[in-house]
Design a protein around this motif. Structure first.
Motif, PDB file in Angstrom:
ATOM      1  N   MET A  92       0.817  -1.578   0.068  1.00 32.51           N
ATOM      2  CA  MET A  92      -0.131   0.096   0.108  1.00 32.51           C
ATOM      3  C   MET A  92       0.882   1.108   0.160  1.00 32.51           C
ATOM      4  O   MET A  92       1.696   1.094   1.113  1.00 32.51           O
ATOM      5  CB  MET A  92      -0.707   0.192   1.648  1.00 32.51           C
ATOM      6  CG  MET A  92      -2.448  -0.545   1.198  1.00 32.51           C
ATOM      7  SD  MET A  92      -2.950  -0.607   0.102  1.00 32.51           S
ATOM      8  CE  MET A  92      -4.591   0.767   0.494  1.00 32.51           C
ATOM      9  N   LYS A 141      -1.289  -2.574  -3.939  1.00 27.88           N
ATOM     10  CA  LYS A 141      -2.545  -2.653  -4.535  1.00 27.88           C
ATOM     11  C   LYS A 141      -3.383  -1.257  -4.464  1.00 27.88           C
ATOM     12  O   LYS A 141      -3.923  -1.335  -4.976  1.00 27.88           O
ATOM     13  CB  LYS A 141      -3.494  -2.811  -2.718  1.00 27.88           C
ATOM     14  CG  LYS A 141      -3.169  -4.387  -2.614  1.00 27.88           C
ATOM     15  CD  LYS A 141      -4.017  -5.308  -1.397  1.00 27.88           C
ATOM     16  CE  LYS A 141      -3.836  -6.748  -0.999  1.00 27.88           C
ATOM     17  NZ  LYS A 141      -4.381  -7.322  -0.402  1.00 27.88           N
ATOM     18  N   GLY A 142      -2.818  -0.406  -3.843  1.00 28.14           N
ATOM     19  CA  GLY A 142      -3.278   0.949  -4.287  1.00 28.14           C
ATOM     20  C   GLY A 142      -2.526   2.079  -3.528  1.00 28.14           C
ATOM     21  O   GLY A 142      -2.162   1.579  -2.403  1.00 28.14           O
ATOM     22  N   PHE A 180      -1.880   1.265 -10.654  1.00 26.00           N
ATOM     23  CA  PHE A 180      -3.092   0.690  -9.010  1.00 26.00           C
ATOM     24  C   PHE A 180      -4.384   1.371  -9.045  1.00 26.00           C
ATOM     25  O   PHE A 180      -4.288   2.629  -9.314  1.00 26.00           O
ATOM     26  CB  PHE A 180      -2.742  -0.098  -7.984  1.00 26.00           C
ATOM     27  CG  PHE A 180      -1.776   1.383  -7.671  1.00 26.00           C
ATOM     28  CD1 PHE A 180      -1.535   1.868  -7.581  1.00 26.00           C
ATOM     29  CD2 PHE A 180      -0.132   0.738  -8.142  1.00 26.00           C
ATOM     30  CE1 PHE A 180      -0.437   3.118  -7.261  1.00 26.00           C
ATOM     31  CE2 PHE A 180       1.166   1.923  -8.081  1.00 26.00           C
ATOM     32  CZ  PHE A 180       1.331   2.547  -7.286  1.00 26.00           C
ATOM     33  N   LEU A 182      -9.083   0.480   0.174  1.00 25.98           N
ATOM     34  CA  LEU A 182      -8.900   0.037  -1.320  1.00 25.98           C
ATOM     35  C   LEU A 182      -7.888  -1.408  -0.756  1.00 25.98           C
ATOM     36  O   LEU A 182      -7.895  -2.449  -1.150  1.00 25.98           O
ATOM     37  CB  LEU A 182      -7.309   0.507  -1.137  1.00 25.98           C
ATOM     38  CG  LEU A 182      -7.484   1.817  -1.902  1.00 25.98           C
ATOM     39  CD1 LEU A 182      -6.035   2.469  -2.582  1.00 25.98           C
ATOM     40  CD2 LEU A 182      -8.377   1.016  -3.596  1.00 25.98           C
ATOM     41  N   PHE A 183      -7.446  -1.762   0.847  1.00 27.04           N
ATOM     42  CA  PHE A 183      -6.385  -2.803   1.375  1.00 27.04           C
ATOM     43  C   PHE A 183      -7.947  -3.952   2.022  1.00 27.04           C
ATOM     44  O   PHE A 183      -7.470  -5.847   1.227  1.00 27.04           O
ATOM     45  CB  PHE A 183      -5.914  -2.840   2.610  1.00 27.04           C
ATOM     46  CG  PHE A 183      -5.113  -4.198   2.748  1.00 27.04           C
ATOM     47  CD1 PHE A 183      -3.823  -4.183   2.440  1.00 27.04           C
ATOM     48  CD2 PHE A 183      -5.396  -4.452   4.446  1.00 27.04           C
ATOM     49  CE1 PHE A 183      -3.060  -5.759   2.856  1.00 27.04           C
ATOM     50  CE2 PHE A 183      -4.457  -5.768   4.255  1.00 27.04           C
ATOM     51  CZ  PHE A 183      -3.806  -6.526   4.081  1.00 27.04           C
ATOM     52  N   LEU A 231     -10.056  -4.737  -2.285  1.00 32.94           N
ATOM     53  CA  LEU A 231      -9.627  -4.571  -3.608  1.00 32.94           C
ATOM     54  C   LEU A 231     -10.677  -4.591  -5.199  1.00 32.94           C
ATOM     55  O   LEU A 231     -10.693  -3.858  -5.632  1.00 32.94           O
ATOM     56  CB  LEU A 231      -8.382  -4.637  -3.714  1.00 32.94           C
ATOM     57  CG  LEU A 231      -7.599  -4.871  -4.917  1.00 32.94           C
ATOM     58  CD1 LEU A 231      -7.471  -3.040  -4.701  1.00 32.94           C
ATOM     59  CD2 LEU A 231      -6.147  -4.839  -4.598  1.00 32.94           C
ATOM     60  N   GLU A 232     -11.248  -5.181  -4.694  1.00 36.33           N
ATOM     61  CA  GLU A 232     -12.198  -5.808  -5.769  1.00 36.33           C
ATOM     62  C   GLU A 232     -13.429  -4.913  -6.564  1.00 36.33           C
ATOM     63  O   GLU A 232     -13.216  -5.416  -6.759  1.00 36.33           O
ATOM     64  CB  GLU A 232     -12.215  -7.266  -5.150  1.00 36.33           C
ATOM     65  CG  GLU A 232     -13.475  -7.535  -4.095  1.00 36.33           C
ATOM     66  CD  GLU A 232     -13.120  -7.265  -2.701  1.00 36.33           C
ATOM     67  OE1 GLU A 232     -11.425  -7.415  -2.901  1.00 36.33           O
ATOM     68  OE2 GLU A 232     -14.150  -7.169  -2.336  1.00 36.33           O
ATOM     69  N   TYR A 267     -12.671  -1.965  -6.383  1.00 35.61           N
ATOM     70  CA  TYR A 267     -12.298  -1.066  -7.096  1.00 35.61           C
ATOM     71  C   TYR A 267     -10.933  -0.725  -7.894  1.00 35.61           C
ATOM     72  O   TYR A 267     -10.491  -1.537  -8.032  1.00 35.61           O
ATOM     73  CB  TYR A 267     -10.935  -0.200  -5.635  1.00 35.61           C
ATOM     74  CG  TYR A 267     -11.843   0.289  -4.999  1.00 35.61           C
ATOM     75  CD1 TYR A 267     -12.175   1.598  -4.847  1.00 35.61           C
ATOM     76  CD2 TYR A 267     -12.098   0.379  -3.466  1.00 35.61           C
ATOM     77  CE1 TYR A 267     -13.387   1.979  -3.950  1.00 35.61           C
ATOM     78  CE2 TYR A 267     -12.671   0.346  -2.683  1.00 35.61           C
ATOM     79  CZ  TYR A 267     -13.426   1.807  -2.998  1.00 35.61           C
ATOM     80  OH  TYR A 267     -14.495   1.868  -1.858  1.00 35.61           O
TER      81      TYR A 267
END
Lengths: 479, 479, 479, 479
Positions: D136, D197-198, D221, D419-420, D423-424, D426
């Motif tokens: 992250m 992840k983002g 991402f 986000l963590f 995630l799916e 986003y």
């Protein structure tokens, strides 16, 4: 060099700050320009006691530029800016070869040191190298005026009361100093007093003491009350505090003021400036007052007016501005919220009952940083007290800014000239400056703000019954 | 009934408004409650001249509730609220059988009518039905005081100057009235003056005239200057104008004040309130000043301070507050923008040179609605003048609101009692009310605002050297 | 002349006010100048329903100057300014020979009259003298849009529900009008709807109804949401209410706002402007909110945020701004102080439970003057309600001032042009104006305020990734 | 320990300040309480780049309390509070045995050091002691996001451009670091990017870069734009700057702000807060704007709106808030008054053309104290520049206060969790937080301010068409 400066290496930084401050003190610079040639204070030996800040440095150097010989102490153990003191001592010289004015002040003096240093401002040396007293006093709060009057009183009595005669820690030090002096020279203070032409006093508290002394017949020389010049009381007290209150709180705590509930105790000029200071940051301000007129003003200005007891449990910030004592008491501290912030911008530290706070069983005083303490109650609640209850704008920030002090100090300078050069017009008593001088002080500060002043036509002046050039208002006018 | 009321059918509406206003005038209602029983004004015959509004109605009925016999005129030809006049005349009675107080005022009097009516307030009838003069005057601006003094002066001289002796349209009417009186009874005014105990005066202008008369030795009886009570000058002038300035502009023009540039000429109490009034609506306010102290205050309060000449071409709204004359002149009108708005909230209509405006070649005065005129210049530019240059808050709105007038009028009532009952303490001169009464006026208004006043502890009072119950401040204190 | 004007003799005064308002509405005047020649609304038949004020008069005459044929009703029974209506009707003609726009509105209509008049705005006559419907709607609150949609709905159903089917007094009148219409012509509204290109809607409430209708699939034509243009929502709602809230309270009550405690229910744009309005007069403002974000904003802006229940007993003034219903309820009225003032500047009169108030046993409604009533409780306590709970700034004052309405109405005009000329770009839906037009509206108002706009350099525009001439912000930007 | 802390002895002081700040950050503390048990960030390896202040310390320790592993650098070479960095490093441990979070920041880094330290936040070690990248990013201004994206880009290209390819001193350092990395491991950044992840991004500038990258298709991402949460943009930007702007000016210069003329360049949220900050101190504020809507807002808020060129010669203080570059240029510096003060609170130091200033022939840069320089022109004129043109509230004061940062950082924390853990939901793109979370952030801060939130009744919620518990507004609502 027989006088103490905390750190001479600060002098260079102080000189830079002095130079910047000069630009912000157009009144004092105008005094230098206007009177520098005539040297109206030539022969004046001025003993000064006033917060030793950069602004005071510009005042001191204005007095010397007008011919005076000056010695200086502070009037508050925490308020000295060491770089200002250093810069004034060094003057046009260097740290190794200072050519400035003797200053007896550093940040964080003990009470004992404070009164030892206060005594030193009286110890001038004349051209022949003889010890000689001052002929003028410039005071803020009346400490050196008090020291001198007490000295004379005790010399008359032939003895100084023992330190046991008082509970006041500070007055014990006064007695110690005067006892030492009496033993050394039993007519010292009487001699000094004989040479004094007069005193100019800066604040409400000092002025009240002067009026009291005058009423009881013990005032030894004339005094000019600088505090009640409009350009002092309505500017320094109000606009100065508007600036320096939040500055002090910010530097001490970094706490967001917006959205908080702040209680301002007192709605005189200092209270008015303080309330505006906090409101300008988005705080919700609650005022406490004892005077119905000031209370009504606060209400009309949109503030909630409550008794402290009614709001002590919910407010976040508490500021005293009253000039009275015992405003915030143990009973209040006990009810405050966790991390409530308490500070004083009035005058003495007794506005807040610090002694009582310290005596709460089990309380712990923990220093966060200098002048910022958390008092931890047995249940873990913390109350944050600024500057140990002394003036937070001086202890936690740098006091009033130069521009507003330029107003006060131009009054001081004019008052010194007035008493020193026209003593015959001032029999023993307490005076305010003539309104024409008050207006002159204001006038000297307008250009710096880009203000265009309108000029009366002769017919308009006649219609009002005033001179075209002023003064324009009666002495009763309230501004 | 020998006195004129514009429209008796207004009385009922006026009585309702009076009832509402009583709630907003806690000071006057407290006077009725406190002194109603003792009737301290029993035997007083009060000739009053003051804007005949609803608030004045509550004052008049307070005076009569305290025992006085009262006759009333207005001090401004445009400011009368006809329903207030009607209500006071009717009193507890009915329009057909009024039981109230004679009132000689209606909205839109001519100057001739104004002075004819002014004369009538002196014409009391005693219990036996004899014509008799007043023994007290209550004045606002000094018109009836002037009429009486001029009457005495001309009787002494044995003749009244011809109307040709003056260019002043209004003074011509004074001369006409006094000439008629002299022909009718050559000692009329001298006799009236002999019966007068004193006058209480409401405003700056009237007070200045009293001081002038006192200085030149022509004042015929003692006067109390109500204007300089703190609870008058700092409340009525400042907070009253904060309320009523924008109220007047709004009702007259419906123009958005926010975003506009407004020039406030003068930064005394009226100017301070006016500037705040406009700023509170989002206007950008520019101040003009002749006094450097007030100019510096304006700058410190964040206002631009300029000469009128510098901004006349770009500003949208111009308000005079000076108490001086010839502030806005033809040279200014000529440079203003199209649809600039000009009004006066100072005192006399000569703050704006209306006579000069009317003389501009080719100018046309066009009434939009009563008290709102557009002056159309030959090139088509319009300038909007409110209330013909007279007080716009009275001419275009309803004057100061009840609450603030309650402060002023409680001072008036206390001053009437003071002079009527303690005349021996007041040799000929001009006085302000003792501070204790001033504080009392404030105190009577706190409950209505939900203010909690803090009470001094005895030790705190001692520390300050004041009584626990006040007064708390020196006479010089500026608030 | 088949349409009603309260008083044609008002026309002359109205024309003068229109002329003054034009100067204060630079956006509309710029529209006339820019588009007058091209006549983009040529062929448009606009049925309008919006408060019939002077400002609306300038809007109407802008629409006609751009080529439109217009018929107008009000959207509020109390808000019509009769001189404005008269002036618009008369237009360039005379009262005897009017050449203006048909207006169906007067101050103080009954509900029955209101809906009868609303129906008339649909009854255009074409060049051949045939009855024809409008092709554009301009609505404020959605009443004529609702009338049309309900008409279509009932025609589809073949019958109008009986008036007994609703408790809502107003909706009974809608049913009455539609029933009459159905009996007269069972496809009247369906035909009218078929000719409508679209509607532009002025306020939150109307917009919400449109979105609801769109979501449920019943919206009959595209709509432009003018309310959510920044230059509408952030100007009209906020700055307009800042101006007109205190204007309404002042004209209604003459009560001093300074020093009083005022509760503002809701802190959206209207609430923000209202709070600032009252604070600018020295009131202490307390906010109520349901939205935590707005509540936090209010707190950060220095306001106390409480529930109404917590402060209802001590506050002096209560203003609803929520757009919701049942905010001030009987339980609140019962706890208010004597002479508390209650008003609504949100949208509908149901923000205040007027029906409940009227049903309190023993309560008396007493008119002080039009739109100002005291409700006298059995114990003598009075509560003053403004404009019967409807919009007080329109009922007690003259609504928003011209300048702010110029922003809203320039949006309206642009939206009418947009829908009328680019219909193909707007399938059925609810739209806001493109940001470029929103910025253009602002731009048209800057000169009047003396604003100098800075111009981006090309490199700076590139740096930001925007065109030099705008638009400058994303659609999400909140201003 | 392989990471650098300026002075570990500062840790104790820092821990005290952290403890005080926790009380002022109720949102973050509520996150710890609510989510501490569930450890939603367990497994998260967060690389953070954001001003390393006390408030950031509370954020970091909130992230770790929720289970995250964190490494931290600053995003500004001057803004680090060394005691905060030290305290975070030490954590629950001691200076000798730190148990906190690695921090790579100290006050006064060089640009070379800054980018070397930035690289280190990517260098995590997993449980087995292997080098591993973060999963992250938490960024402020986008520097580490840019470093990573550029790294990937150059690895794809197979080479890093030479430092000669750019004039930008800072970008030269970026190239140096990436070149070193490429030589060391030619797929380093590509590997790191694969594990991310983002990113959650704090400010306008960083967000703009993300949108640009997304539009051009190079974003690697998903990103959450924290900046545009209402509780960030309308609180941090506006109320934070209201607090910290004058705090910075005061600490830097001690100059009186009251009475001075201050120019605020830009009237977005930062500009709005800055203007209010200065006005609250009695300055006269002039605004410059390029956007007509914001310009109109400034005018309606009572500010003068001018071009910088028009006022540069007379103003005293200049503050940039635009987010654009080249706002204050050499041509402006040359016309400023002696001792004019210039500072930036926007974002990058290029708002002020510092490079151009340094190139003026004969100019001397003289340090008064750290972050405060007087630039002395050949003719002796001085201009005072704060923080070398970088963010003055961070460089000269301590940045935004804890309370406002608690809002921003609670958004950050929620965004990291979002986000963590989801995630799916986003796909690659740039998102704002759902309004319900935004409202939740606000809700968590109300108690601390004593705010009572009103609760909707079910019927009221239905009337508005919103759930009782919110969210209450559409996404377009502007607050």
């Amino acid at each position: 060099m027989d006088y103490k400066v905390a750190d001479l290496s600060l002098a260079e930084y102080g000189r830079k700050e002095l130079s910047l401050a000069e630009h912000e003190m157009p009144g004092l610079m105008a005094m230098r320009e206007r009177y520098g040639k005539d040297q109206p204070l030539k022969g004046a030996r001025i003993a000064g006691s006033l917060h030793m800040t950069i602004q005071t440095g510009v005042l001191i150097e204005t007095l010397t530029a007008l011919g005076a010989d000056v010695r200086w102490a502070t009037c508050n153990i925490f308020s000295t800016q060491d770089h200002a003191a250093a810069a004034v001592v060094v003057g046009e010289g260097t740290p190794e070869d200072p050519k400035g004015t003797p200053v007896f002040a550093w940040k964080g003096e003990t009470l004992a040191e404070y009164w030892d240093e206060a005594e030193k401002v009286f110890q001038f040396t004349d051209a022949e190298g003889n010890q000689v007293g001052p002929n003028m006093l410039l005071d803020d709060g009346g400490d050196i005026t008090m020291l001198l009057h007490k000295g004379v009183e005790f010399e008359k009595a032939g003895e100084v009361p023992g330190q046991d005669s008082t509970d006041n820690e500070e007055f014990k030090e006064v007695l110690r100093v005067l006892d030492r002096s009496l033993k050394n020279d039993p007519t010292y203070w009487t001699n000094v007093a004989g040479g004094i032409k007069g005193v100019t006093e800066e604040t409400t508290t000092g002025v009240l003491r002067l009026y009291d002394r005058y009423k009881e017949g013990s005032l030894l020389f004339p005094a000019i009350n600088v505090n009640d010049s409009v350009t002092k009381s309505k500017f320094d007290n109000k606009y100065g505090c508007r600036h320096s209150l939040i500055d002090g709180i910010n530097r001490a705590t970094d706490v967001m003021i917006g959205g908080k509930v702040a209680v301002v105790c007192g709605y005189g000029d200092v209270g008015k400036g303080s309330a505006e200071s906090l409101r300008g940051q988005g705080a919700r301000v609650i005022v406490t007052e004892i005077d119905p007129i000031c209370a009504l003003q606060a209400a009309m200005d949109g503030y909630e007016v409550r008794r402290l007891e009614s709001v002590v449990e919910t407010a976040d910030i508490f500021i005293t501005t009253t000039g009275n004592f015992d405003i915030i008491r143990v009973e209040h501290f006990e009810k405050m919220k966790n991390q409530a912030i308490v500070g004083n911008i009035g005058h003495f530290d007794n506005e807040i009952n610090m002694a009582g706070l310290a005596k709460i069983p089990g309380i712990v005083k923990d220093e966060i940083k200098p002048q910022v303490h958390q008092w931890i109650f047995p249940d873990g609640k913390k109350v944050i007290v600024l500057s140990e209850g002394r003036l937070l704008n001086l202890g936690n920030a740098t006091g009033h800014p130069s521009f507003v002090m330029s107003n006060s100090f131009t009054n001081q300078t004019l008052a010194q000239i007035e008493l020193f050069t026209k003593l015959e017009e001032y029999p023993i008593g307490v005076y305010v400056l003539p309104k024409a001088l008050d207006e002159e002080v204001a006038r000297l500060h307008l250009d710096a703000l880009g203000v265009e002043l309108t000029e009366l036509k002769q017919e308009q002046a006649d219609y009002l019954g005033v001179p075209v050039e002023g003064p324009y208002k009666s002495d009763q006018y309230r501004y």
